[in-house]
Motif scaffolding. Structure first.
Motif, PDB file in Angstrom:
ATOM      1  N   THR A  40      19.088  -2.964  -3.194  1.00 50.63           N
ATOM      2  CA  THR A  40      19.879  -4.184  -3.203  1.00 50.63           C
ATOM      3  C   THR A  40      20.339  -4.499  -4.623  1.00 50.63           C
ATOM      4  N   GLY A  41      21.467  -5.213  -4.728  1.00 49.34           N
ATOM      5  CA  GLY A  41      21.953  -5.652  -6.029  1.00 49.34           C
ATOM      6  C   GLY A  41      22.602  -4.554  -6.849  1.00 49.34           C
ATOM      7  N   VAL A  42      22.988  -3.445  -6.183  1.00 47.12           N
ATOM      8  CA  VAL A  42      23.631  -2.336  -6.891  1.00 47.12           C
ATOM      9  C   VAL A  42      24.804  -1.822  -6.060  1.00 47.12           C
ATOM     10  N   TYR A  43      25.649  -0.961  -6.687  1.00 46.91           N
ATOM     11  CA  TYR A  43      26.714  -0.296  -5.944  1.00 46.91           C
ATOM     12  C   TYR A  43      26.901   1.116  -6.489  1.00 46.91           C
ATOM     13  N   LEU A  44      27.531   1.970  -5.664  1.00 50.93           N
ATOM     14  CA  LEU A  44      27.769   3.374  -6.025  1.00 50.93           C
ATOM     15  C   LEU A  44      29.189   3.567  -6.507  1.00 50.93           C
ATOM     16  N   ARG A  45      29.336   4.447  -7.543  1.00 49.69           N
ATOM     17  CA  ARG A  45      30.673   4.836  -7.992  1.00 49.69           C
ATOM     18  C   ARG A  45      30.571   6.186  -8.688  1.00 49.69           C
ATOM     19  N   HIS A  46      31.283   7.175  -8.171  1.00 50.22           N
ATOM     20  CA  HIS A  46      31.383   8.505  -8.774  1.00 50.22           C
ATOM     21  C   HIS A  46      30.002   9.123  -9.050  1.00 50.22           C
ATOM     22  N   ALA A  59       0.837  -1.191   0.000  1.00 50.12           N
ATOM     23  CA  ALA A  59       0.000   0.000   0.000  1.00 50.12           C
ATOM     24  C   ALA A  59       0.869   1.236   0.000  1.00 50.12           C
ATOM     25  N   GLY A  60       0.526   2.193  -0.899  1.00 47.10           N
ATOM     26  CA  GLY A  60       1.231   3.449  -0.941  1.00 47.10           C
ATOM     27  C   GLY A  60       2.524   3.406  -1.711  1.00 47.10           C
ATOM     28  N   SER A  61       2.868   2.297  -2.352  1.00 52.13           N
ATOM     29  CA  SER A  61       4.105   2.219  -3.103  1.00 52.13           C
ATOM     30  C   SER A  61       3.814   1.916  -4.553  1.00 52.13           C
ATOM     31  N   ASN A  62       4.820   2.160  -5.378  1.00 52.72           N
ATOM     32  CA  ASN A  62       4.687   1.954  -6.810  1.00 52.72           C
ATOM     33  C   ASN A  62       5.956   1.298  -7.295  1.00 52.72           C
ATOM     34  N   VAL A  63       5.856   0.088  -7.825  1.00 48.00           N
ATOM     35  CA  VAL A  63       7.028  -0.642  -8.280  1.00 48.00           C
ATOM     36  C   VAL A  63       6.954  -0.777  -9.787  1.00 48.00           C
ATOM     37  N   VAL A  64       8.053  -0.468 -10.446  1.00 44.77           N
ATOM     38  CA  VAL A  64       8.133  -0.632 -11.883  1.00 44.77           C
ATOM     39  C   VAL A  64       9.314  -1.528 -12.206  1.00 44.77           C
ATOM     40  N   ARG A  65       9.077  -2.585 -12.956  1.00 43.37           N
ATOM     41  CA  ARG A  65      10.174  -3.444 -13.368  1.00 43.37           C
ATOM     42  C   ARG A  65      10.687  -2.967 -14.714  1.00 43.37           C
ATOM     43  N   CYS A  66      11.949  -2.650 -14.784  1.00 43.85           N
ATOM     44  CA  CYS A  66      12.534  -2.144 -16.010  1.00 43.85           C
ATOM     45  C   CYS A  66      13.109  -3.292 -16.830  1.00 43.85           C
ATOM     46  N   GLN A  67      13.893  -2.943 -17.846  1.00 39.42           N
ATOM     47  CA  GLN A  67      14.476  -3.931 -18.737  1.00 39.42           C
ATOM     48  C   GLN A  67      15.536  -4.757 -18.006  1.00 39.42           C
ATOM     49  N   PRO A  68      15.838  -5.959 -18.527  1.00 37.38           N
ATOM     50  CA  PRO A  68      16.938  -6.739 -17.965  1.00 37.38           C
ATOM     51  C   PRO A  68      18.236  -5.939 -18.012  1.00 37.38           C
ATOM     52  N   THR A  69      19.107  -6.168 -17.058  1.00 37.26           N
ATOM     53  CA  THR A  69      20.382  -5.453 -17.005  1.00 37.26           C
ATOM     54  C   THR A  69      21.525  -6.448 -16.817  1.00 37.26           C
ATOM     55  N   ALA A  70      22.698  -6.056 -17.259  1.00 33.91           N
ATOM     56  CA  ALA A  70      23.888  -6.898 -17.127  1.00 33.91           C
ATOM     57  C   ALA A  70      24.735  -6.402 -15.971  1.00 33.91           C
ATOM     58  N   LEU A  71      25.681  -7.214 -15.568  1.00 26.84           N
ATOM     59  CA  LEU A  71      26.625  -6.865 -14.511  1.00 26.84           C
ATOM     60  C   LEU A  71      27.354  -5.578 -14.891  1.00 26.84           C
ATOM     61  N   CYS A  72      27.448  -4.642 -13.959  1.00 30.00           N
ATOM     62  CA  CYS A  72      28.186  -3.379 -14.100  1.00 30.00           C
ATOM     63  C   CYS A  72      27.503  -2.357 -15.004  1.00 30.00           C
ATOM     64  N   ASP A  73      26.271  -2.578 -15.422  1.00 27.20           N
ATOM     65  CA  ASP A  73      25.553  -1.555 -16.184  1.00 27.20           C
ATOM     66  C   ASP A  73      25.299  -0.335 -15.310  1.00 27.20           C
ATOM     67  N   ARG A  74      25.472   0.875 -15.888  1.00 31.65           N
ATOM     68  CA  ARG A  74      25.146   2.095 -15.156  1.00 31.65           C
ATOM     69  C   ARG A  74      23.638   2.306 -15.244  1.00 31.65           C
ATOM     70  N   TYR A 110      25.329   1.495 -10.174  1.00 34.80           N
ATOM     71  CA  TYR A 110      25.612   0.435 -11.135  1.00 34.80           C
ATOM     72  C   TYR A 110      25.034  -0.890 -10.650  1.00 34.80           C
ATOM     73  N   SER A 111      24.744  -1.759 -11.598  1.00 33.68           N
ATOM     74  CA  SER A 111      24.258  -3.091 -11.268  1.00 33.68           C
ATOM     75  C   SER A 111      25.418  -3.963 -10.798  1.00 33.68           C
ATOM     76  N   SER A 112      25.209  -4.657  -9.671  1.00 31.43           N
ATOM     77  CA  SER A 112      26.251  -5.564  -9.183  1.00 31.43           C
ATOM     78  C   SER A 112      25.961  -7.016  -9.555  1.00 31.43           C
TER      79      SER A 112
END
Length: 199
Positions: A28-34, A2-17, A38-40
């Motif tokens: 979850t499943g991501v990391y920060l850089r500069h 309730a009160g949230s909105n989830v959108v599933r985007c396109q498939p992504t590969a490792l290290c995609d920005r 990015y996808s982990s």
């Protein structure tokens, strides 16, 4: 959900920005850089909005990806309330696949049927508790209600119970009858009843 909105985007590969930290927050499943996220791992991108904060972006493996109602998808839903302008529903299935999370939907008066839209009366089309087959038109307002339609002949009420508690039987495209009392009630009846919904 309730009160949230989830959108599933396109498939992504490792290290995609995926996006800038100005536009979204890491999940979850991501990391920060500069200043970018990015996808982990390889999987699906989930973008989740919570209130007025920036959306949270996460990546999940394909086996963990939540099936979401997409525009054009046929969904099974349960009517929770009605008023003269629309029916509120909870979406239970996409196709024959049950959803893990609860999604809300709205069937507006003008989307109930394809003809004579100005003569549609919501209470003569649906009742709370009805199981309805509908098609997703779009993701609607900020409350994350999906907009649904039952305008096609194959869409509409597939399961309804009478006031006596019996499962009613369709007798026309706009009426169902209680097998116990033979009382008739108005509904927007689906022409085809999927096998997976039959009791």
């Amino acid at each position: 959900m309730a009160g949230s909105n989830v959108v599933r985007c396109q498939p992504t590969a490792l290290c995609d920005r995926l996006c800038s930290t100005d536009d979204c927050m890491p999940g979850t499943g991501v990391y920060l850089r500069h200043g970018y996220i990015y996808s982990s791992l390889a999987g699906y991108v989930l973008r989740k909005n919570e209130g007025e904060e920036l959306p949270v972006i996460s990546v999940v493996r394909e086996t963990e990806a939540q099936l979401l109602p997409d525009v054009g998808a046929i969904v099974t839903c349960k009517v929770t309330s009605i008023n003269p302008r629309f029916a509120k529903v909870h979406i239970l299935y996409v196709g024959s696949t049950p959803l893990k999370d609860r999604f809300r939907g709205t069937i507006r008066k003008e989307d109930v049927r394809a003809t004579e839209k100005d003569r549609v009366e919501t209470y003569k089309s649906f009742r709370p508790g009805d199981i309805v087959l509908a098609k997703v038109i779009s993701l609607g307002d900020v409350q994350s209600n999906y907009l649904l339609t039952t305008a096609e002949n194959e869409l509409g009420v597939v399961v309804a119970h009478s006031e006596a508690g019996a499962q009613m039987v369709p007798i026309s495209w706009c009426e169902m009858q209680c097998p116990r009392t033979h009382a008739k009630e108005f509904r927007k009846v689906a022409r085809v009843q999927p096998e997976y919904l039959q009791a």
